[in-house]
Design an enzyme around this catalytic site. Structure first.
Site, PDB file in Angstrom:
ATOM      1  N   TYR A 118       0.833  -1.197   0.000  1.00 52.16           N
ATOM      2  CA  TYR A 118       0.000   0.000   0.000  1.00 52.16           C
ATOM      3  C   TYR A 118       0.871   1.252   0.000  1.00 52.16           C
ATOM      4  CZ  TYR A 118      -4.046  -2.874   1.333  1.00 52.16           C
ATOM      5  OH  TYR A 118      -5.040  -3.798   1.361  1.00 52.16           O
ATOM      6  N   TYR A 157      -0.108 -10.114   0.190  1.00 48.89           N
ATOM      7  CA  TYR A 157       0.971  -9.627   1.042  1.00 48.89           C
ATOM      8  C   TYR A 157       0.956 -10.362   2.382  1.00 48.89           C
ATOM      9  CZ  TYR A 157      -2.853  -6.729   2.911  1.00 48.89           C
ATOM     10  OH  TYR A 157      -4.049  -6.285   3.423  1.00 48.89           O
ATOM     11  N   ARG A 167      -2.451 -12.413   3.100  1.00 42.73           N
ATOM     12  CA  ARG A 167      -3.765 -11.961   2.653  1.00 42.73           C
ATOM     13  C   ARG A 167      -3.929 -12.265   1.172  1.00 42.73           C
ATOM     14  NH1 ARG A 167      -7.388  -8.754   4.220  1.00 42.73           N
ATOM     15  NH2 ARG A 167      -8.485 -10.581   3.471  1.00 42.73           N
ATOM     16  N   HIS A 170      -6.858  -8.497  -2.899  1.00 50.39           N
ATOM     17  CA  HIS A 170      -8.200  -7.968  -2.653  1.00 50.39           C
ATOM     18  C   HIS A 170      -8.229  -6.458  -2.881  1.00 50.39           C
ATOM     19  CE1 HIS A 170      -6.061  -7.526   1.194  1.00 50.39           C
ATOM     20  NE2 HIS A 170      -6.816  -6.460   1.393  1.00 50.39           N
ATOM     21  N   HIS A 172     -10.390  -3.100  -1.400  1.00 55.87           N
ATOM     22  CA  HIS A 172     -11.332  -2.572  -0.418  1.00 55.87           C
ATOM     23  C   HIS A 172     -12.329  -1.664  -1.128  1.00 55.87           C
ATOM     24  CE1 HIS A 172      -8.793  -3.766   3.054  1.00 55.87           C
ATOM     25  NE2 HIS A 172      -7.803  -3.533   2.207  1.00 55.87           N
TER      26      HIS A 172
END
Length: 252
Positions: A118, A157, A167, A170, A172
């Site tokens: 991110y 990640y 994870r 995906h 959000h």
């Protein structure tokens, strides 16, 4: 934008048709396999509070709230080239439980880049930052509740739930709906990802059909040849069959 009394009446009648949530389908707030839920989950019984007029009306958005590239995460942060990764389209409809499209609804998206990192100062994963990818965008649904945006497929990640937890890839999504009581924050996963079945967060959901509805299937009919693939993700706001929150039950 001004809201007339008739518009308020229409929106209240619309919001008043919400169905009760099916708690057997949604994940319990306290799920020790997802370690942070231990401290995040409510320690006391949940309360049922009568909805106020302000919760049943607004917020209202229009195209003046959206920039020309807000829906295009491939271009909206590009500095000196396009971001690295698989180019994709995410599209679908925002609906209520009866299948009616929810128009003029703000859909916001944020995600990791193709390497799984991110653009956030607290993300210390060793994958590099992509200088041409900001990882966030937004769009409005049309009169039928349809939305779409372009982006780069995010990478998985690692995270410290267990020693070797990962994870799944995906995105959000935040959906406002026509009233505050329809606010929804959820995650969209990708068809065929083997990490979905072993994700502790996903495994807090007791209903297998609810998990299935969080997974976007490949949609080659909406893909652009020699450019990008498409994934279709329909979203249901409010009610027994609503798309699930991110380990949070309040407001749904």
């Amino acid at each position: 934008m001004k809201t007339t009394g008739n518009n308020i009446d229409r929106r209240v009648r619309y919001a008043g048709e919400y169905f009760q949530r099916d708690r057997a389908m949604h994940p319990p707030a306290y799920t020790p396999i997802y370690k942070t839920s231990v401290t995040r989950s409510p320690q006391k019984a949940l309360l049922s509070i009568e909805q106020s007029l302000s919760e049943l009306t607004g917020p209202m958005f229009n195209h003046n709230d959206i920039g020309p590239l807000d829906h295009d995460m491939i271009l909206n942060y590009a500095q000196d080239g396009e971001p690295i990764g698989q180019r994709i389209i995410v599209h679908g409809r925002v609906m209520d439980e009866t299948g009616r499209g929810v128009p003029n609804t703000l859909v916001e998206a944020w995600q990791a880049n193709a390497g799984g990192r991110y653009r956030h100062k607290k993300d210390t994963y060793l994958a590099p930052i992509d200088p041409n990818f900001g990882g966030c965008g937004r769009c409005l649904t049309d009169e039928d509740g349809y939305y779409f945006f372009r982006t780069i497929k995010p990478g998985p990640y690692p995270w410290r739930n267990y020693i070797n937890s990962w994870r799944p890839a995906h995105i959000h999504l935040s959906i406002f709906g026509p009233s505050f009581t329809q606010r929804l924050i959820t995650q969209m996963y990708f068809e065929g990802d083997p990490l979905i079945d072993i994700c502790p967060i996903v495994n807090t959901i007791p209903d297998k059909d609810a998990i299935r509805r969080l997974i976007a299937p490949l949609d080659l009919n909406a893909s652009i040849p020699l450019d990008c693939r498409a994934y279709k993700f329909d979203i249901v706001v409010r009610g027994r069959r609503s798309t699930l929150f991110e380990n949070r039950l309040e407001g749904n």
